[in-house]
Every structure is written in C-alpha cells, then in structure tokens.
Design a protein around this motif. Structure first.
Motif, PDB file in Angstrom:
ATOM      1  N   ALA A   1       0.833  -1.206   0.000  1.00 28.80           N
ATOM      2  CA  ALA A   1       0.000   0.000   0.000  1.00 28.80           C
ATOM      3  C   ALA A   1       0.862   1.249   0.000  1.00 28.80           C
ATOM      4  O   ALA A   1       2.003   1.239   0.423  1.00 28.80           O
ATOM      5  CB  ALA A   1      -0.918  -0.006   1.215  1.00 28.80           C
ATOM      6  N   GLY A   2       0.279   2.319  -0.487  1.00 30.09           N
ATOM      7  CA  GLY A   2       0.968   3.607  -0.551  1.00 30.09           C
ATOM      8  C   GLY A   2       0.902   4.147  -1.953  1.00 30.09           C
ATOM      9  O   GLY A   2       0.129   3.677  -2.773  1.00 30.09           O
ATOM     10  N   ILE A   3       1.707   5.131  -2.228  1.00 28.95           N
ATOM     11  CA  ILE A   3       1.744   5.685  -3.574  1.00 28.95           C
ATOM     12  C   ILE A   3       2.455   4.687  -4.471  1.00 28.95           C
ATOM     13  O   ILE A   3       3.576   4.281  -4.195  1.00 28.95           O
ATOM     14  CB  ILE A   3       2.445   7.053  -3.590  1.00 28.95           C
ATOM     15  N   VAL A   4       1.786   4.263  -5.533  1.00 26.26           N
ATOM     16  CA  VAL A   4       2.304   3.179  -6.372  1.00 26.26           C
ATOM     17  C   VAL A   4       2.742   3.640  -7.752  1.00 26.26           C
ATOM     18  O   VAL A   4       3.020   2.818  -8.612  1.00 26.26           O
ATOM     19  CB  VAL A   4       1.269   2.033  -6.498  1.00 26.26           C
ATOM     20  N   ASN A   5       2.825   4.938  -7.969  1.00 25.28           N
ATOM     21  CA  ASN A   5       3.223   5.440  -9.286  1.00 25.28           C
ATOM     22  C   ASN A   5       4.561   4.859  -9.729  1.00 25.28           C
ATOM     23  O   ASN A   5       4.774   4.638 -10.915  1.00 25.28           O
ATOM     24  CB  ASN A   5       3.307   6.963  -9.284  1.00 25.28           C
ATOM     25  N   GLY A   6       5.471   4.621  -8.797  1.00 27.18           N
ATOM     26  CA  GLY A   6       6.790   4.083  -9.136  1.00 27.18           C
ATOM     27  C   GLY A   6       6.739   2.675  -9.695  1.00 27.18           C
ATOM     28  O   GLY A   6       7.680   2.240 -10.364  1.00 27.18           O
ATOM     29  N   ARG A   7       5.665   1.933  -9.430  1.00 27.03           N
ATOM     30  CA  ARG A   7       5.508   0.577  -9.956  1.00 27.03           C
ATOM     31  C   ARG A   7       4.763   0.561 -11.284  1.00 27.03           C
ATOM     32  O   ARG A   7       4.520  -0.500 -11.856  1.00 27.03           O
ATOM     33  CB  ARG A   7       4.737  -0.286  -8.953  1.00 27.03           C
ATOM     34  N   ALA A   8       4.402   1.718 -11.779  1.00 32.94           N
ATOM     35  CA  ALA A   8       3.588   1.797 -12.998  1.00 32.94           C
ATOM     36  C   ALA A   8       4.429   1.542 -14.239  1.00 32.94           C
ATOM     37  O   ALA A   8       5.516   2.076 -14.396  1.00 32.94           O
ATOM     38  CB  ALA A   8       2.926   3.156 -13.104  1.00 32.94           C
ATOM     39  N   ASN A   9       3.903   0.685 -15.105  1.00 32.52           N
ATOM     40  CA  ASN A   9       4.476   0.483 -16.430  1.00 32.52           C
ATOM     41  C   ASN A   9       3.837   1.442 -17.429  1.00 32.52           C
ATOM     42  O   ASN A   9       4.429   1.782 -18.440  1.00 32.52           O
ATOM     43  CB  ASN A   9       4.244  -0.952 -16.911  1.00 32.52           C
ATOM     44  N   TYR A  10       2.600   1.851 -17.124  1.00 35.21           N
ATOM     45  CA  TYR A  10       1.846   2.737 -18.011  1.00 35.21           C
ATOM     46  C   TYR A  10       0.906   3.582 -17.165  1.00 35.21           C
ATOM     47  O   TYR A  10       0.075   3.047 -16.431  1.00 35.21           O
ATOM     48  CB  TYR A  10       1.055   1.907 -19.024  1.00 35.21           C
TER      49      TYR A  10
ATOM     50  N   VAL B   1      -6.813   2.877  -5.904  1.00 42.92           N
ATOM     51  CA  VAL B   1      -6.928   1.782  -6.858  1.00 42.92           C
ATOM     52  C   VAL B   1      -6.687   0.454  -6.171  1.00 42.92           C
ATOM     53  O   VAL B   1      -5.939   0.365  -5.209  1.00 42.92           O
ATOM     54  CB  VAL B   1      -5.950   1.942  -8.056  1.00 42.92           C
ATOM     55  N   LEU B   2      -7.350  -0.560  -6.677  1.00 37.22           N
ATOM     56  CA  LEU B   2      -7.115  -1.936  -6.274  1.00 37.22           C
ATOM     57  C   LEU B   2      -6.421  -2.587  -7.461  1.00 37.22           C
ATOM     58  O   LEU B   2      -6.982  -2.625  -8.560  1.00 37.22           O
ATOM     59  CB  LEU B   2      -8.420  -2.649  -5.940  1.00 37.22           C
ATOM     60  N   ILE B   3      -5.201  -3.056  -7.235  1.00 38.90           N
ATOM     61  CA  ILE B   3      -4.397  -3.621  -8.317  1.00 38.90           C
ATOM     62  C   ILE B   3      -4.341  -5.130  -8.153  1.00 38.90           C
ATOM     63  O   ILE B   3      -4.027  -5.637  -7.074  1.00 38.90           O
ATOM     64  CB  ILE B   3      -2.965  -3.039  -8.284  1.00 38.90           C
ATOM     65  N   GLY B   4      -4.643  -5.845  -9.233  1.00 40.63           N
ATOM     66  CA  GLY B   4      -4.595  -7.304  -9.216  1.00 40.63           C
ATOM     67  C   GLY B   4      -3.159  -7.806  -9.263  1.00 40.63           C
ATOM     68  O   GLY B   4      -2.213  -7.056  -9.537  1.00 40.63           O
ATOM     69  N   GLU B   5      -2.989  -9.079  -9.007  1.00 41.74           N
ATOM     70  CA  GLU B   5      -1.655  -9.684  -9.015  1.00 41.74           C
ATOM     71  C   GLU B   5      -0.970  -9.558 -10.368  1.00 41.74           C
ATOM     72  O   GLU B   5       0.249  -9.567 -10.450  1.00 41.74           O
ATOM     73  CB  GLU B   5      -1.739 -11.156  -8.612  1.00 41.74           C
ATOM     74  N   ASP B   6      -1.763  -9.435 -11.432  1.00 45.77           N
ATOM     75  CA  ASP B   6      -1.199  -9.302 -12.782  1.00 45.77           C
ATOM     76  C   ASP B   6      -0.816  -7.865 -13.124  1.00 45.77           C
ATOM     77  O   ASP B   6      -0.270  -7.602 -14.192  1.00 45.77           O
ATOM     78  CB  ASP B   6      -2.172  -9.835 -13.825  1.00 45.77           C
ATOM     79  N   GLY B   7      -1.094  -6.909 -12.223  1.00 42.51           N
ATOM     80  CA  GLY B   7      -0.738  -5.514 -12.463  1.00 42.51           C
ATOM     81  C   GLY B   7      -1.842  -4.677 -13.073  1.00 42.51           C
ATOM     82  O   GLY B   7      -1.675  -3.473 -13.257  1.00 42.51           O
ATOM     83  N   ASN B   8      -2.975  -5.287 -13.391  1.00 36.35           N
ATOM     84  CA  ASN B   8      -4.115  -4.540 -13.930  1.00 36.35           C
ATOM     85  C   ASN B   8      -4.925  -3.922 -12.793  1.00 36.35           C
ATOM     86  O   ASN B   8      -5.025  -4.498 -11.709  1.00 36.35           O
ATOM     87  CB  ASN B   8      -5.018  -5.440 -14.769  1.00 36.35           C
ATOM     88  N   VAL B   9      -5.530  -2.777 -13.051  1.00 31.11           N
ATOM     89  CA  VAL B   9      -6.361  -2.109 -12.051  1.00 31.11           C
ATOM     90  C   VAL B   9      -7.732  -2.778 -12.046  1.00 31.11           C
ATOM     91  O   VAL B   9      -8.410  -2.843 -13.076  1.00 31.11           O
ATOM     92  CB  VAL B   9      -6.479  -0.600 -12.352  1.00 31.11           C
ATOM     93  N   LEU B  10      -8.129  -3.283 -10.882  1.00 31.19           N
ATOM     94  CA  LEU B  10      -9.418  -3.962 -10.741  1.00 31.19           C
ATOM     95  C   LEU B  10     -10.533  -2.987 -10.380  1.00 31.19           C
ATOM     96  O   LEU B  10     -11.686  -3.189 -10.762  1.00 31.19           O
ATOM     97  CB  LEU B  10      -9.318  -5.041  -9.667  1.00 31.19           C
ATOM     98  N   ALA B  11     -10.210  -1.948  -9.608  1.00 29.76           N
ATOM     99  CA  ALA B  11     -11.198  -0.957  -9.190  1.00 29.76           C
ATOM    100  C   ALA B  11     -10.492   0.359  -8.911  1.00 29.76           C
ATOM    101  O   ALA B  11      -9.322   0.371  -8.541  1.00 29.76           O
ATOM    102  CB  ALA B  11     -11.931  -1.436  -7.938  1.00 29.76           C
TER     103      ALA B  11
ATOM    104  N   SER C   1       3.565  -3.088 -12.442  1.00 31.89           N
ATOM    105  CA  SER C   1       4.381  -4.301 -12.403  1.00 31.89           C
ATOM    106  C   SER C   1       3.656  -5.337 -11.554  1.00 31.89           C
ATOM    107  O   SER C   1       3.160  -5.020 -10.477  1.00 31.89           O
ATOM    108  CB  SER C   1       5.733  -3.996 -11.766  1.00 31.89           C
ATOM    109  N   PRO C   2       3.607  -6.591 -12.032  1.00 32.11           N
ATOM    110  CA  PRO C   2       2.963  -7.638 -11.246  1.00 32.11           C
ATOM    111  C   PRO C   2       3.697  -7.840  -9.917  1.00 32.11           C
ATOM    112  O   PRO C   2       4.882  -7.612  -9.802  1.00 32.11           O
ATOM    113  CB  PRO C   2       3.093  -8.886 -12.113  1.00 32.11           C
TER     114      PRO C   2
END
Length: 90
Positions: free
Chosen positions: A22-31, A54-64, A88-89
């Motif tokens: 949890a926290g700011i996740v911009n650094g893990r963003a691929n896009y 945002v809720l991010i799935g294990e695959d790195g996609n935003v779920l909500a 990133s996953p």
C-alpha cells in the motif's frame, strides 16, 4: 503524476493501508495514461490534485478505482485514466 495544462494533476494511491504494498504506487507503474478532461472542466477551469484509490490485481491490472479527493469535475476522467494504468505484477 498526470498533468493537464499548467495546473491539473492526479495521483494514484493503493486502496488498502494494511497491505505491505500500500501507498503511492506510481513508481511501480508500467503505463500511466494522461487523463483527458471534459470541456466542462476546462470551461470552469477545474484545477488541482485528484487522488484516486486503486485496487491492483496480481497481474498488475487495475481492478477498481475511486476518487477520494479533488475537484469533482475531474473525477470521471481521472478514474478512467487510473483504470487504464498498468503496474508491475507482484
């Protein structure tokens, strides 16, 4: 961080605070797409920071995604951009 013109920006935050990721996740963003704000937002010169959880799935996609603060005229575009982001996953 998203920017529109000179004054509008958005940030993406993780949804669950107890999660070790949890926290700011911009650094893990691929896009991180730039929001396309509405003509109404431009007309009323809506500005400022919009925070999106945002809720991010294990695959790195935003779920909500949901807006938690900022100018309501910027919410829909910011949420749409956050949902299109890819991370990133785990």
């Amino acid at each position: 961080m998203f920017l529109l013109g000179l004054c509008v920006q958005s940030t993406v935050h993780a949804q669950r605070k107890q999660d070790p990721y949890a926290g700011i996740v911009n650094g893990r963003a691929n896009y991180l797409p730039i929001p396309t704000y509405s003509k109404e937002a431009s007309l009323y010169c809506a500005t400022g920071k919009v925070e999106i959880e945002v809720l991010i799935g294990e695959d790195g996609n935003v779920l909500a995604a949901k807006a938690v603060s900022g100018d309501e005229l910027l919410f829909d575009s910011s949420i749409a951009a956050a949902k299109a982001a890819r991370f990133s996953p785990v």
